[in-house]
Design a protein around this motif. Structure first.
Motif, PDB file in Angstrom:
ATOM      1  N   THR A 328       0.873  -1.180   0.000  1.00 13.88           N
ATOM      2  CA  THR A 328       0.000   0.000   0.000  1.00 13.88           C
ATOM      3  C   THR A 328       0.907   1.226   0.000  1.00 13.88           C
ATOM      4  OG1 THR A 328      -0.028   0.090   2.416  1.00 13.88           O
ATOM      5  CG2 THR A 328      -1.810  -1.153   1.363  1.00 13.88           C
ATOM      6  N   PRO A 329       0.414   2.352  -0.470  1.00 11.67           N
ATOM      7  CA  PRO A 329       1.281   3.548  -0.527  1.00 11.67           C
ATOM      8  C   PRO A 329       1.773   4.030   0.839  1.00 11.67           C
ATOM      9  CG  PRO A 329      -0.627   3.794  -1.953  1.00 11.67           C
ATOM     10  CD  PRO A 329      -0.872   2.559  -1.132  1.00 11.67           C
ATOM     11  N   GLU A 330       1.156   3.560   1.931  1.00 13.49           N
ATOM     12  CA  GLU A 330       1.681   3.905   3.256  1.00 13.49           C
ATOM     13  C   GLU A 330       3.108   3.360   3.421  1.00 13.49           C
ATOM     14  OE1 GLU A 330       0.371   5.710   5.779  1.00 13.49           O
ATOM     15  OE2 GLU A 330       2.159   5.334   7.001  1.00 13.49           O
ATOM     16  N   PHE A 331       3.359   2.180   2.864  1.00 11.68           N
ATOM     17  CA  PHE A 331       4.667   1.529   3.011  1.00 11.68           C
ATOM     18  C   PHE A 331       5.491   1.574   1.723  1.00 11.68           C
ATOM     19  CE2 PHE A 331       2.209  -0.132   6.496  1.00 11.68           C
ATOM     20  CZ  PHE A 331       3.117  -0.104   7.538  1.00 11.68           C
ATOM     21  N   LEU A 332       4.861   1.274   0.605  1.00  8.64           N
ATOM     22  CA  LEU A 332       5.570   1.283  -0.671  1.00  8.64           C
ATOM     23  C   LEU A 332       5.752   2.744  -1.086  1.00  8.64           C
ATOM     24  CD1 LEU A 332       6.513  -0.851  -2.823  1.00  8.64           C
ATOM     25  CD2 LEU A 332       4.362  -0.360  -4.024  1.00  8.64           C
ATOM     26  N   ALA A 333       7.003   3.123  -1.397  1.00  6.75           N
ATOM     27  CA  ALA A 333       7.294   4.553  -1.629  1.00  6.75           C
ATOM     28  C   ALA A 333       6.857   5.036  -3.012  1.00  6.75           C
ATOM     29  CB  ALA A 333       8.788   4.793  -1.419  1.00  6.75           C
ATOM     30  N   ILE A 334       6.081   4.266  -3.696  1.00  4.05           N
ATOM     31  CA  ILE A 334       5.774   4.525  -5.103  1.00  4.05           C
ATOM     32  C   ILE A 334       5.062   5.866  -5.330  1.00  4.05           C
ATOM     33  CG2 ILE A 334       3.557   3.278  -5.125  1.00  4.05           C
ATOM     34  CD1 ILE A 334       4.647   1.985  -7.826  1.00  4.05           C
ATOM     35  N   GLU A 335       4.364   6.345  -4.294  1.00  6.94           N
ATOM     36  CA  GLU A 335       3.664   7.630  -4.446  1.00  6.94           C
ATOM     37  C   GLU A 335       4.279   8.712  -3.567  1.00  6.94           C
ATOM     38  OE1 GLU A 335      -0.508   6.848  -3.791  1.00  6.94           O
ATOM     39  OE2 GLU A 335      -0.681   5.677  -5.641  1.00  6.94           O
ATOM     40  N   THR A 336       5.518   8.494  -3.129  1.00  2.53           N
ATOM     41  CA  THR A 336       6.183   9.482  -2.261  1.00  2.53           C
ATOM     42  C   THR A 336       7.255  10.201  -3.074  1.00  2.53           C
ATOM     43  OG1 THR A 336       5.853   7.950  -0.420  1.00  2.53           O
ATOM     44  CG2 THR A 336       7.318   9.826  -0.029  1.00  2.53           C
ATOM     45  N   PRO A 337       6.994  11.412  -3.546  1.00  2.00           N
ATOM     46  CA  PRO A 337       7.954  12.090  -4.432  1.00  2.00           C
ATOM     47  C   PRO A 337       9.318  12.253  -3.768  1.00  2.00           C
ATOM     48  CG  PRO A 337       5.876  13.296  -4.327  1.00  2.00           C
ATOM     49  CD  PRO A 337       5.814  12.229  -3.269  1.00  2.00           C
ATOM     50  N   GLY A 338      10.371  11.963  -4.526  1.00  2.00           N
ATOM     51  CA  GLY A 338      11.733  12.176  -4.039  1.00  2.00           C
ATOM     52  C   GLY A 338      12.268  11.089  -3.134  1.00  2.00           C
ATOM     53  N   TRP A 339      11.439  10.124  -2.714  1.00  2.00           N
ATOM     54  CA  TRP A 339      11.918   9.060  -1.820  1.00  2.00           C
ATOM     55  C   TRP A 339      12.701   8.052  -2.651  1.00  2.00           C
ATOM     56  CZ3 TRP A 339      11.081   9.197   3.475  1.00  2.00           C
ATOM     57  CH2 TRP A 339      11.553   8.098   4.189  1.00  2.00           C
ATOM     58  N   GLU A 340      13.951   7.762  -2.246  1.00  2.00           N
ATOM     59  CA  GLU A 340      14.821   6.921  -3.087  1.00  2.00           C
ATOM     60  C   GLU A 340      14.740   5.429  -2.770  1.00  2.00           C
ATOM     61  OE1 GLU A 340      18.114  10.496  -3.759  1.00  2.00           O
ATOM     62  OE2 GLU A 340      18.741   8.649  -2.739  1.00  2.00           O
ATOM     63  N   GLY A 341      14.151   5.086  -1.632  1.00  2.00           N
ATOM     64  CA  GLY A 341      14.020   3.672  -1.281  1.00  2.00           C
ATOM     65  C   GLY A 341      12.750   3.062  -1.858  1.00  2.00           C
ATOM     66  N   ILE A 342      12.560   1.781  -1.537  1.00  2.00           N
ATOM     67  CA  ILE A 342      11.386   1.038  -2.004  1.00  2.00           C
ATOM     68  C   ILE A 342      10.326   0.982  -0.903  1.00  2.00           C
ATOM     69  CG2 ILE A 342      10.583  -1.213  -2.861  1.00  2.00           C
ATOM     70  CD1 ILE A 342      13.663  -1.687  -3.633  1.00  2.00           C
ATOM     71  N   LEU A 343      10.765   0.583   0.291  1.00  2.00           N
ATOM     72  CA  LEU A 343       9.852   0.340   1.411  1.00  2.00           C
ATOM     73  C   LEU A 343      10.116   1.375   2.506  1.00  2.00           C
ATOM     74  CD1 LEU A 343       7.773  -1.894   2.285  1.00  2.00           C
ATOM     75  CD2 LEU A 343       9.692  -3.046   3.427  1.00  2.00           C
ATOM     76  N   LYS A 344       9.085   2.093   2.912  1.00  2.00           N
ATOM     77  CA  LYS A 344       9.233   3.098   3.977  1.00  2.00           C
ATOM     78  C   LYS A 344       8.990   2.441   5.350  1.00  2.00           C
ATOM     79  CE  LYS A 344       6.063   5.632   2.067  1.00  2.00           C
ATOM     80  NZ  LYS A 344       5.067   6.691   1.920  1.00  2.00           N
ATOM     81  N   HIS A 345       9.261   3.215   6.395  1.00  2.00           N
ATOM     82  CA  HIS A 345       8.964   2.838   7.790  1.00  2.00           C
ATOM     83  C   HIS A 345       9.790   1.665   8.315  1.00  2.00           C
ATOM     84  CE1 HIS A 345       5.811   5.729   7.469  1.00  2.00           C
ATOM     85  NE2 HIS A 345       5.006   4.972   6.752  1.00  2.00           N
ATOM     86  N   GLY A 346      11.043   1.561   7.850  1.00  2.00           N
ATOM     87  CA  GLY A 346      11.960   0.622   8.479  1.00  2.00           C
ATOM     88  C   GLY A 346      12.779   1.345   9.537  1.00  2.00           C
ATOM     89  N   SER A 347      13.421   0.574  10.422  1.00  2.00           N
ATOM     90  CA  SER A 347      14.285   1.195  11.437  1.00  2.00           C
ATOM     91  C   SER A 347      15.526   0.358  11.638  1.00  2.00           C
ATOM     92  CB  SER A 347      13.568   1.302  12.783  1.00  2.00           C
ATOM     93  OG  SER A 347      12.862   2.502  12.854  1.00  2.00           O
ATOM     94  N   TYR A 348      16.667   1.008  11.701  1.00  2.00           N
ATOM     95  CA  TYR A 348      17.932   0.315  11.917  1.00  2.00           C
ATOM     96  C   TYR A 348      18.263   0.283  13.398  1.00  2.00           C
ATOM     97  CZ  TYR A 348      22.960  -0.754  11.304  1.00  2.00           C
ATOM     98  OH  TYR A 348      24.214  -1.313  11.348  1.00  2.00           O
ATOM     99  N   HIS A 349      18.559   1.447  13.992  1.00  2.00           N
ATOM    100  CA  HIS A 349      19.101   1.468  15.346  1.00  2.00           C
ATOM    101  C   HIS A 349      18.504   2.679  16.074  1.00  2.00           C
ATOM    102  CE1 HIS A 349      21.851   0.959  18.611  1.00  2.00           C
ATOM    103  NE2 HIS A 349      22.668   0.144  17.957  1.00  2.00           N
ATOM    104  N   GLU A 350      17.440   2.446  16.835  1.00  2.00           N
ATOM    105  CA  GLU A 350      16.739   3.577  17.478  1.00  2.00           C
ATOM    106  C   GLU A 350      17.593   4.240  18.547  1.00  2.00           C
ATOM    107  OE1 GLU A 350      12.713   3.012  18.710  1.00  2.00           O
ATOM    108  OE2 GLU A 350      12.040   2.755  16.630  1.00  2.00           O
ATOM    109  N   ARG A 351      18.349   3.448  19.301  1.00  2.00           N
ATOM    110  CA  ARG A 351      19.156   4.041  20.392  1.00  2.00           C
ATOM    111  C   ARG A 351      20.227   4.983  19.845  1.00  2.00           C
ATOM    112  NH1 ARG A 351      20.335  -0.398  24.947  1.00  2.00           N
ATOM    113  NH2 ARG A 351      18.227  -1.167  25.173  1.00  2.00           N
TER     114      ARG A 351
END
Ligand code: GLY
Length: 381
Positions: A328-351
């Motif tokens: 869905t466009p909430e996660f898939l960046a297909i409708e997010t202008p300028g976003w260079e990744g594929i999948l949004k809302h990931g996290s690497y290292h919060e601390r």
């Protein structure tokens, strides 16, 4: 292709799941092509406000196989010479990592690249790189505690290593080396005993006494608390124990993979995407999408491995539910202008505040892998 400009793609959010998956794979190809055109031979880990190049720290170098890994999937699915050539190039760029003793991640690095290359080409010289990576991983084995040490310290064992121990099982079976097999099996049994809890949840890290091998305590780096449940670690366990069973035939590892999967399913909201840690009260962000992508791919595998047909349906159905949410466009960046990744809302290292609520390279890879599994082998392969 004009690198600075995003190719406009249509996405029908109401289309059936398989159709949306095809659209997402086309979008993924377009995003990866833009990245390697804009930044040739560059291996980013996570975006910063949607941009791959930012110069912030990596913490550790474990993601260099995922870009090439996606290219191998694109090449196999499409029979495309462009992707085949790029996949070989990006695999060659990391060839020397087969001897890298600084990380516990050579499974991630070589399984996604040189192993995929070997599977397609069948050339034994390619297989030798995979086997060497397994032999290098073996050097991390601590005989007292019977675990593979993490990159942070000799006394530390990470749950993440379950995704990398498979390459040792593989090297053992390719060479007939019994000692390699023993070390891989003992690492899994130690992890199962001390890092997987009675309720199927997992600790991120175990700390051991270096003299006696005694297990001392649970710990974490990327989770909320030492005794809490970091979602991505849980997914490394559900996928990794499944792979350990597939490569060893040891039914204890299948049982552990199922318990980890059941915990994920019980504790995650109906849409299938967990927060960074299930136990954190009022988490700052609701989603860790890379965990969901790993879970989807790991559950597709587990559905093929489990001996109970009802469980198989349950796991396959849940993997589809996760993808239904991610597509869905909430996660898939297909409708997010300028976003260079594929999948949004990931996290690497919060601390450390690295790559929080961004696209992350392993999230991209396991998402593409899960879509590939959903769609099955293309007619030409
Ligand atoms: N270091 C592996 C991870 O962040 O999951």
């Amino acid at each position: 292709m004009v690198p600075e400009e995003r190719v406009l793609m249509t996405f029908d959010a109401c289309a059936p799941l398989e159709r949306r998956a095809e659209q997402a794979l086309a979008f993924a190809e377009s995003q990866v092509r833009s990245l390697i055109t804009r930044h040739p031979d560059y291996f980013p880990l996570y975006t910063e406000e949607g941009k791959w190049q930012h110069g912030r720290e990596a913490w550790t170098n474990w993601c260099e196989g995922f870009l090439g890994g996606m290219m191998w999937i694109f090449a196999r699915r499409g029979g495309d010479l462009f992707w085949r050539e790029r996949a070989e190039h990006y695999s060659r760029l990391i060839e020397e990592r087969q001897f890298d003793t600084n990380v516990h991640d050579l499974g991630f690095v070589f399984w996604s690249t040189w192993k995929r290359w070997f599977d397609l080409a069948g050339d034994e010289r390619l297989n030798q790189r995979v086997i060497q990576a397994g032999r290098t991983m073996e050097l991390r084995f601590n005989e007292e505690g019977k675990y593979l040490r993490s990159f942070v310290a000799p006394e530390s064992c990470f749950i993440d290593i379950m995704m990398n121990v498979g390459i040792i099982f593989y090297a053992a079976s390719e060479t007939g080396d019994e000692d390699l097999l023993r070390k891989a099996r003992e690492h899994c049994l130690t992890t199962r005993r001390y890092l997987v809890r009675g309720d199927g949840s997992t600790a991120h890290e175990g700390i051991f006494d270096l003299q006696t091998g005694e297990f001392l305590r649970e710990s974490t780096h990327q989770g909320w608390r030492d005794d809490s449940s970091w979602a991505r670690g849980q997914c490394w366990a559900l996928y990794g124990f499944g792979t350990a069973y597939r490569l060893s035939g040891d039914a204890r590892f299948l049982d552990t993979a199922e318990r980890c999967a059941d915990f994920y399913i019980e504790r995650t909201p109906a849409h299938g995407v967990p927060p960074n840690d299930w136990e954190e009260p009022s988490p700052r962000r609701p989603y860790e999408s890379s965990a969901a992508a790993i879970a989807a791919s790991g559950l597709f595998q587990l559905a093929e491995l489990t001996r109970d047909p009802d469980r198989a349906d349950h796991y396959r159905g849940y993997a589809r539910r996760i993808l239904d949410t991610l597509l869905t466009p909430e996660f898939l960046a297909i409708e997010t202008p300028g976003w260079e990744g594929i999948l949004k809302h990931g996290s690497y290292h919060e601390r450390k505040d690295l790559g929080v609520d961004e696209s992350v390279m392993w999230g991209e890879y396991f998402f593409v892998e899960a879509l590939d599994k959903l769609l099955g082998a293309p007619a030409s392969s």
